[in-house]
Write an enzyme that holds these catalytic residues in place. Structure first.
Site, PDB file in Angstrom:
ATOM      1  N   TRP A 198       0.727  -1.284   0.233  1.00  0.00           N
ATOM      2  CA  TRP A 198       0.094   0.108  -0.102  1.00  0.00           C
ATOM      3  C   TRP A 198       0.791   1.255  -0.037  1.00  0.00           C
ATOM      4  O   TRP A 198       2.019   1.347   0.812  1.00  0.00           O
ATOM      5  CB  TRP A 198      -0.740  -0.147   1.305  1.00  0.00           C
ATOM      6  CG  TRP A 198      -1.387   1.440   1.639  1.00  0.00           C
ATOM      7  CD1 TRP A 198      -0.853   2.255   2.252  1.00  0.00           C
ATOM      8  CD2 TRP A 198      -2.702   1.810   1.315  1.00  0.00           C
ATOM      9  NE1 TRP A 198      -1.649   3.287   2.507  1.00  0.00           N
ATOM     10  CE2 TRP A 198      -2.696   3.142   1.842  1.00  0.00           C
ATOM     11  CE3 TRP A 198      -3.833   1.426   0.397  1.00  0.00           C
ATOM     12  CZ2 TRP A 198      -3.943   3.754   1.660  1.00  0.00           C
ATOM     13  CZ3 TRP A 198      -4.886   2.108   0.289  1.00  0.00           C
ATOM     14  CH2 TRP A 198      -4.718   3.265   0.871  1.00  0.00           C
ATOM     15  N   ASP A 253       0.092   9.263   0.700  1.00  0.00           N
ATOM     16  CA  ASP A 253       0.813  10.430   0.348  1.00  0.00           C
ATOM     17  C   ASP A 253       2.401  10.610  -0.141  1.00  0.00           C
ATOM     18  O   ASP A 253       3.079   9.658   0.712  1.00  0.00           O
ATOM     19  CB  ASP A 253       0.738  11.410   1.483  1.00  0.00           C
ATOM     20  CG  ASP A 253      -0.379  11.609   2.389  1.00  0.00           C
ATOM     21  OD1 ASP A 253      -1.362  10.949   1.908  1.00  0.00           O
ATOM     22  OD2 ASP A 253      -0.539  12.187   3.316  1.00  0.00           O
ATOM     23  N   TRP A 290      -4.056   0.574   4.173  1.00  0.00           N
ATOM     24  CA  TRP A 290      -3.668   1.554   5.212  1.00  0.00           C
ATOM     25  C   TRP A 290      -3.235   0.913   6.648  1.00  0.00           C
ATOM     26  O   TRP A 290      -4.205   0.256   7.020  1.00  0.00           O
ATOM     27  CB  TRP A 290      -4.489   2.953   5.440  1.00  0.00           C
ATOM     28  CG  TRP A 290      -3.749   3.881   6.062  1.00  0.00           C
ATOM     29  CD1 TRP A 290      -3.416   4.941   5.551  1.00  0.00           C
ATOM     30  CD2 TRP A 290      -3.898   4.237   7.430  1.00  0.00           C
ATOM     31  NE1 TRP A 290      -2.772   5.769   6.398  1.00  0.00           N
ATOM     32  CE2 TRP A 290      -3.176   5.367   7.609  1.00  0.00           C
ATOM     33  CE3 TRP A 290      -4.249   3.697   8.697  1.00  0.00           C
ATOM     34  CZ2 TRP A 290      -2.939   5.926   9.026  1.00  0.00           C
ATOM     35  CZ3 TRP A 290      -4.365   4.053   9.709  1.00  0.00           C
ATOM     36  CH2 TRP A 290      -3.190   5.414   9.838  1.00  0.00           C
ATOM     37  N   ARG A 313      -0.071  18.073  11.829  1.00  0.00           N
ATOM     38  CA  ARG A 313       0.855  17.075  10.995  1.00  0.00           C
ATOM     39  C   ARG A 313       1.071  17.634   9.827  1.00  0.00           C
ATOM     40  O   ARG A 313       0.914  18.932   9.586  1.00  0.00           O
ATOM     41  CB  ARG A 313      -0.002  15.725  10.923  1.00  0.00           C
ATOM     42  CG  ARG A 313      -1.375  15.892  10.372  1.00  0.00           C
ATOM     43  CD  ARG A 313      -1.917  14.588  10.265  1.00  0.00           C
ATOM     44  NE  ARG A 313      -3.174  14.594   9.553  1.00  0.00           N
ATOM     45  CZ  ARG A 313      -4.413  14.592  10.410  1.00  0.00           C
ATOM     46  NH1 ARG A 313      -4.397  14.451  11.789  1.00  0.00           N
ATOM     47  NH2 ARG A 313      -5.611  14.681   9.633  1.00  0.00           N
ATOM     48  N   ASP A 314       2.028  16.795   9.084  1.00  0.00           N
ATOM     49  CA  ASP A 314       2.291  17.027   7.724  1.00  0.00           C
ATOM     50  C   ASP A 314       3.308  18.012   7.623  1.00  0.00           C
ATOM     51  O   ASP A 314       2.836  19.218   6.671  1.00  0.00           O
ATOM     52  CB  ASP A 314       1.162  17.060   6.839  1.00  0.00           C
ATOM     53  CG  ASP A 314       0.124  15.916   7.041  1.00  0.00           C
ATOM     54  OD1 ASP A 314       0.539  14.950   7.438  1.00  0.00           O
ATOM     55  OD2 ASP A 314      -1.128  15.945   6.647  1.00  0.00           O
ATOM     56  N   GLU A 324      -5.039  19.181   5.406  1.00  0.00           N
ATOM     57  CA  GLU A 324      -3.857  18.169   5.513  1.00  0.00           C
ATOM     58  C   GLU A 324      -2.729  18.549   4.417  1.00  0.00           C
ATOM     59  O   GLU A 324      -2.951  19.319   3.612  1.00  0.00           O
ATOM     60  CB  GLU A 324      -4.124  16.730   5.239  1.00  0.00           C
ATOM     61  CG  GLU A 324      -5.248  16.110   6.261  1.00  0.00           C
ATOM     62  CD  GLU A 324      -5.342  14.533   5.903  1.00  0.00           C
ATOM     63  OE1 GLU A 324      -5.745  14.102   7.012  1.00  0.00           O
ATOM     64  OE2 GLU A 324      -5.605  14.110   4.962  1.00  0.00           O
ATOM     65  N   TRP A 330      -9.584   9.124  -0.295  1.00  0.00           N
ATOM     66  CA  TRP A 330      -9.772   8.276   0.889  1.00  0.00           C
ATOM     67  C   TRP A 330     -11.104   7.644   0.837  1.00  0.00           C
ATOM     68  O   TRP A 330     -11.553   6.781   1.688  1.00  0.00           O
ATOM     69  CB  TRP A 330      -9.806   9.243   2.162  1.00  0.00           C
ATOM     70  CG  TRP A 330      -8.420   9.500   2.326  1.00  0.00           C
ATOM     71  CD1 TRP A 330      -7.625  10.542   2.384  1.00  0.00           C
ATOM     72  CD2 TRP A 330      -7.153   8.370   2.964  1.00  0.00           C
ATOM     73  NE1 TRP A 330      -6.315  10.403   2.743  1.00  0.00           N
ATOM     74  CE2 TRP A 330      -6.189   9.059   2.977  1.00  0.00           C
ATOM     75  CE3 TRP A 330      -7.657   6.934   2.959  1.00  0.00           C
ATOM     76  CZ2 TRP A 330      -5.025   8.304   3.470  1.00  0.00           C
ATOM     77  CZ3 TRP A 330      -6.543   6.116   3.207  1.00  0.00           C
ATOM     78  CH2 TRP A 330      -5.168   6.872   3.605  1.00  0.00           C
TER      79      TRP A 330
HETATM   80  C1  FRU Z   1      -3.180  12.397   4.224  1.00  0.00           C
HETATM   81  C2  FRU Z   1      -3.116  11.937   5.537  1.00  0.00           C
HETATM   82  C3  FRU Z   1      -2.109  12.941   6.299  1.00  0.00           C
HETATM   83  C4  FRU Z   1      -1.215  11.940   7.307  1.00  0.00           C
HETATM   84  C5  FRU Z   1      -1.239  10.636   6.413  1.00  0.00           C
HETATM   85  C6  FRU Z   1      -1.295   9.208   7.317  1.00  0.00           C
HETATM   86  O1  FRU Z   1      -3.814  11.439   3.463  1.00  0.00           O
HETATM   87  O2  FRU Z   1      -4.198  11.743   6.416  1.00  0.00           O
HETATM   88  O3  FRU Z   1      -2.678  13.982   7.195  1.00  0.00           O
HETATM   89  O4  FRU Z   1       0.077  12.424   7.656  1.00  0.00           O
HETATM   90  O5  FRU Z   1      -2.152  10.673   5.600  1.00  0.00           O
HETATM   91  O6  FRU Z   1      -1.048   8.173   6.645  1.00  0.00           O
END
Ligand code: FRU
Length: 502
Positions: free
Chosen positions: A24, A27, A51, A154-155, A209, A307
């Site tokens: 899998w 991002d 995931w 995050r991110d 995100e 998603w």
């Molecule tokens: C976006 C996300 C991010 C996170 C990651 C987790 O697709 O939800 O915000 O860091 O995927 O896999």
């Protein structure tokens, strides 16, 4: 768990796009050009094709088209999942992870802390470094380096700011559920100081995100820079589910000021179509840009999935491809700044292929014309349309008479759409069979399209890439026909060039 084994023939594995061998991905992470190669890290489940167990997978490419998969770069453990983030080349060793003569690559990622950690329930930013050009990574002993006590922080995307306000590292990250981008600065990548925040603004139909912030010359003028703030959100895209919006404005080293905010605060759903979207299709998410791309090019890649149905798409043993890599630029169109995108490396010239099918000009009138000699399952098709009296015209790719993906233009409505209701396998999820549309106006009376077709995708770049629509499709291997159509009247197809890989 063990890696899944193929249950069906791997007929959807893309020819021109990256997909992991048998696992899998989501991002793109840590995008950087370094040591003569493009490095693509990505959210990866190393042991399954759904995931979970989030770690950073790794692939490299010299030409942005042929990718080599490497062992997992940064692996999850009992304390943390390794969520999305970025990589910088710390050329002056500000972090002291390297030496004067051996500067480190530094990954800034989100630690999604698990039950095994004293930080359980928190998302905070952490570091890892590589001294061998990005192949092996060591986690920083002082992690996390930036903790707001938040469960949705995050991110991080980090870049070097060099401007009127000084020279330092800047991080953009999100407070996802507050629809807020937060900006921090650092001298050494370890101590971070809050600069400012941005949002909520424009689309807020889902969590924010994977942000990005970068300067671009306006109409190619290096003396006239504007800044682009990219904010991916899920759900809440213009055609439902995951999508990326962008804002254009200025960044003074502290604050991003948007010139393209339509609605402050929580969005007015009726205005979704007025916001600026990186892509209007269902399957271009978490797109961010490469650091240190040669020639100052701004190159972006997105996760080609949504998603809504990501874990159920019918591919095996892998799941989810990346998009093609796109070069973005800023263009003034009718007095308004817009992002324009094109495929960064032309797969036809890299493969040394000439168009195998061309058409000079053809008038079509209330008919569907199958193009003899144009069939194929991996193609680039460039064409122009001039409207006549037809209410709708366009092309069908991956067709077989009953199955097909329709790319249509309706001039009176000012829109382009991709209709994948009959594109092949659609029943694996109730949201997949869709018609996804985008606003599109004629330029000098006509429409120009570049369409990239692969074993499980269609990417449409319209009007020089001012509008893009990216969609997954799962056609049968025998659906290879290409057709042009006009309904309710006439349209003229200008020159059509088709390059075919298979
Ligand atoms: C976006 C996300 C991010 C996170 C990651 C987790 O697709 O939800 O915000 O860091 O995927 O896999």
């Amino acid at each position: 768990m063990t890696a899944s084994t193929a249950t069906t023939a791997d007929t959807f594995r893309p020819a021109l796009h990256y997909a992991a061998r048998n696992t899998w991905l989501n991002d793109p992470n840590g995008l950087i050009h370094h040591g003569g190669l493009y490095h693509l890290y990505y959210q990866n489940n190393p042991v399954d094709n759904v995931w979970g167990n989030m770690s950073w997978g790794h692939a490299t490419s010299a030409d942005l088209l042929a990718w080599t998969e490497h062992p997992v770069a940064i692996a999850c453990d009992e304390e943390e999942d390794i969520f999305s983030g970025s990589i910088v080349f710390d050329r002056h060793n500000t972090s002291a992870f390297g030496t004067e003569s051996q500067a480190p690559l530094v990954a800034v990622y989100t630690s999604a802390f698990k039950a095994g950690s004293t930080h359980h329930g928190v998302q905070a930013q952490s570091l890892a470094y590589s001294l061998d050009g990005g192949y092996t990574w060591t986690k920083h002993a002082g992690n996390p380096v930036l903790d707001r006590g938040s469960a949705e922080f995050r991110d991080p995307k980090v870049f070097r700011y060099d401007g009127d306000a000084g020279s330092y590292w800047v991080m953009v990250a999100v407070e996802a559920k507050d629809f807020m981008v937060v900006l921090y600065k650092s001298e050494d990548l370890k101590d971070w100081e809050l600069l400012s925040s941005f949002g909520p603004a424009n689309a807020t139909g889902g969590v924010w995100e994977c942000p990005d912030l970068f300067p671009l010359p306006v109409d190619g003028d290096p003396e006239n820079l504007k800044w682009v703030l990219v904010v991916n959100l899920n759900p809440g895209g213009p055609n439902h589910g995951s999508a990326g919006q962008y804002f254009i404005g200025d960044f003074d080293g502290t604050t991003f000021t948007s010139s393209t905010t339509v609605t402050e605060g929580l969005q007015d759903p009726a205005r979704l179509g007025e916001y600026q979207w990186l892509d209007w299709g269902r399957d271009y998410y978490a797109a961010v840009s490469f650091s240190d791309a040669p020639d100052n090019r701004r190159l972006m890649i997105g996760w080609m999935n949504n998603w809504q149905y990501a874990n159920e798409i019918p591919t095996s043993p892998w799941r989810s491809p990346m998009s093609l890599v796109r070069e973005v630029s800023l263009r003034t169109v009718d007095g308004t700044l817009r992002l324009a995108q094109h495929v960064a490396e032309d797969p036809a010239s890299v493969s040394g292929l000439a168009p195998s099918f061309t058409l000079e000009a053809a008038a079509i009138s209330n008919e569907m014309v199958v193009l003899d000699g144009a069939a194929g399952s991996v193609q680039r098709i460039d064409l122009t349309f001039t409207p006549g009296t037809a209410a709708e015209f366009g092309l069908v790719v991956r067709g077989d008479g009953t199955q097909g993906t329709r790319i249509g233009i309706q001039p009176a409505q000012g829109r382009i759409f991709v209709d994948r209701r009959d594109s092949g396998l659609t029943d694996f999820h109730e949201s997949f069979a869709s018609i996804d549309s985008a606003p599109l106006l004629a330029i000098d009376g006509s429409y120009q399209l570049s369409v990239y077709v692969d074993h499980c995708s269609v990417e449409v770049f319209a009007q020089g890439g001012l509008v893009t629509v990216t969609e997954l499709i799962f056609p049968s291997t025998t659906s290879t026909g290409v057709a042009l159509y006009a309904s309710g009247g006439t349209a003229t197809v200008g020159s059509l060039n088709l390059t075919r890989w298979s």
